[in-house]
Design a protein around this motif. Structure first.
Motif, PDB file in Angstrom:
ATOM      1  N   LYS A  44       0.643  -1.102  -0.392  1.00 30.10           N
ATOM      2  CA  LYS A  44       0.354  -0.285  -0.095  1.00 30.10           C
ATOM      3  C   LYS A  44       0.893   0.948  -0.223  1.00 30.10           C
ATOM      4  O   LYS A  44       0.546   2.462  -0.550  1.00 30.10           O
ATOM      5  N   VAL A  45       1.766   1.272   0.903  1.00 31.59           N
ATOM      6  CA  VAL A  45       2.491   2.440   1.161  1.00 31.59           C
ATOM      7  C   VAL A  45       4.172   1.876   0.136  1.00 31.59           C
ATOM      8  O   VAL A  45       4.825   0.528   0.610  1.00 31.59           O
ATOM      9  N   ASN A  46       4.773   2.170  -0.855  1.00 31.82           N
ATOM     10  CA  ASN A  46       6.151   1.778  -1.159  1.00 31.82           C
ATOM     11  C   ASN A  46       6.909   1.433  -0.697  1.00 31.82           C
ATOM     12  O   ASN A  46       7.868   0.707  -0.584  1.00 31.82           O
ATOM     13  N   HIS A  47       7.110   2.947   0.363  1.00 39.52           N
ATOM     14  CA  HIS A  47       8.420   2.817   1.337  1.00 39.52           C
ATOM     15  C   HIS A  47       8.254   3.612   2.459  1.00 39.52           C
ATOM     16  O   HIS A  47       6.824   3.763   2.731  1.00 39.52           O
ATOM     17  N   VAL A  48       9.349   3.184   3.198  1.00 38.49           N
ATOM     18  CA  VAL A  48       9.353   4.043   4.469  1.00 38.49           C
ATOM     19  C   VAL A  48      10.374   5.230   4.700  1.00 38.49           C
ATOM     20  O   VAL A  48      11.347   4.623   3.871  1.00 38.49           O
ATOM     21  N   THR A  49      10.128   5.996   5.406  1.00 41.80           N
ATOM     22  CA  THR A  49      11.907   7.117   5.285  1.00 41.80           C
ATOM     23  C   THR A  49      12.506   6.503   7.174  1.00 41.80           C
ATOM     24  O   THR A  49      11.831   6.635   8.248  1.00 41.80           O
ATOM     25  N   GLY A  50      13.580   5.872   6.494  1.00 42.36           N
ATOM     26  CA  GLY A  50      13.924   5.119   8.127  1.00 42.36           C
ATOM     27  C   GLY A  50      13.504   4.647   8.734  1.00 42.36           C
ATOM     28  O   GLY A  50      12.764   3.622   7.708  1.00 42.36           O
ATOM     29  N   SER A  51      13.799   4.112   9.992  1.00 36.28           N
ATOM     30  CA  SER A  51      12.122   3.433  10.586  1.00 36.28           C
ATOM     31  C   SER A  51      10.937   3.795  11.032  1.00 36.28           C
ATOM     32  O   SER A  51      10.676   2.831  10.808  1.00 36.28           O
ATOM     33  N   LYS A  52      10.815   4.874  10.725  1.00 36.24           N
ATOM     34  CA  LYS A  52       9.274   4.982  10.420  1.00 36.24           C
ATOM     35  C   LYS A  52       8.720   5.320   9.596  1.00 36.24           C
ATOM     36  O   LYS A  52       9.202   5.564   8.600  1.00 36.24           O
ATOM     37  N   SER A  53       7.471   4.573   9.555  1.00 33.28           N
ATOM     38  CA  SER A  53       6.658   4.738   8.649  1.00 33.28           C
ATOM     39  C   SER A  53       5.918   6.427   8.353  1.00 33.28           C
ATOM     40  O   SER A  53       6.179   6.617   9.348  1.00 33.28           O
ATOM     41  N   PHE A  54       5.149   6.153   7.428  1.00 31.53           N
ATOM     42  CA  PHE A  54       4.886   7.511   6.769  1.00 31.53           C
ATOM     43  C   PHE A  54       3.640   7.860   8.503  1.00 31.53           C
ATOM     44  O   PHE A  54       3.224   9.355   8.847  1.00 31.53           O
ATOM     45  N   ASP A  55       2.773   6.784   8.909  1.00 28.63           N
ATOM     46  CA  ASP A  55       2.136   6.641   9.888  1.00 28.63           C
ATOM     47  C   ASP A  55       2.867   7.460  11.080  1.00 28.63           C
ATOM     48  O   ASP A  55       1.732   8.329  12.013  1.00 28.63           O
TER      49      ASP A  55
ATOM     50  N   ILE B 255       5.058   9.363  11.766  1.00 28.92           N
ATOM     51  CA  ILE B 255       5.887  10.364  11.049  1.00 28.92           C
ATOM     52  C   ILE B 255       4.746  11.401  11.385  1.00 28.92           C
ATOM     53  O   ILE B 255       4.568  12.692  11.899  1.00 28.92           O
ATOM     54  N   ARG B 256       3.210  11.450  10.598  1.00 30.29           N
ATOM     55  CA  ARG B 256       2.631  12.321  10.832  1.00 30.29           C
ATOM     56  C   ARG B 256       1.761  12.359  11.369  1.00 30.29           C
ATOM     57  O   ARG B 256       1.333  13.420  12.300  1.00 30.29           O
ATOM     58  N   HIS B 257       1.596  11.093  12.329  1.00 30.18           N
ATOM     59  CA  HIS B 257       1.709  11.505  14.671  1.00 30.18           C
ATOM     60  C   HIS B 257       2.035  12.324  15.058  1.00 30.18           C
ATOM     61  O   HIS B 257       1.757  13.200  15.639  1.00 30.18           O
ATOM     62  N   ASN B 258       3.535  12.755  14.524  1.00 24.07           N
ATOM     63  CA  ASN B 258       4.404  13.212  15.253  1.00 24.07           C
ATOM     64  C   ASN B 258       4.081  14.629  15.150  1.00 24.07           C
ATOM     65  O   ASN B 258       5.115  15.389  15.239  1.00 24.07           O
TER      66      ASN B 258
END
Length: 129
Positions: free
Chosen positions: A112-123, A125-128
């Motif tokens: 559903k998501v092609n990649h992540v940024t580092g060890s954190k998922s997009f979700d 990062i968005r939450h933070n």
């Protein structure tokens, strides 16, 4: 000792330590690198491995553009010898490779998501944010 062309080596894990050391030495001759520092050596090894995979991927894309295995075998890239290109093309025609390639393509399509940024998922990062 010459470095063998990538088509003759199936995976990065099959590259001998002698060849890896030769690649490191060539890099040290060309650039100012201190490979005795562990994190630099690790980063260089990681970059070499990634470049190997990218090159093999580029050759595979060229192979897939051809309409047939025979056509692909006759259209070697200018920087790859005809013998090495035939080895490369034959490897892609193996049933085991075709089966693994199909499985990987199917799995990639399920993402559903092609990649992540580092060890954190997009979700995360968005939450933070």
């Amino acid at each position: 000792m010459p470095i063998s062309d990538p088509p003759t080596i199936p995976r990065w894990g099959d590259v001998t330590d002698d060849v890896r050391q030769l690649i490191r030495q060539r890099l040290q001759d060309k650039f100012d690198l201190d490979l005795s520092v562990p994190h630099i050596s690790y980063a260089i090894d990681d970059m070499i491995q990634e470049r190997f995979k990218e090159y093999r991927s580029m050759l595979h894309k060229r192979y897939k553009r051809c309409m047939s295995h025979e056509e692909a075998a006759l259209s070697a890239p200018p920087h790859v010898t005809d013998d090495d290109w035939r080895i490369f093309c034959d490897r892609f025609s193996f049933d085991s490779f075709q089966k693994r390639s199909k499985i990987n393509s199917d799995n990639k399509g399920k993402l559903k998501v092609n990649h992540v940024t580092g060890s954190k998922s997009f979700d995360k990062i968005r939450h933070n944010m």
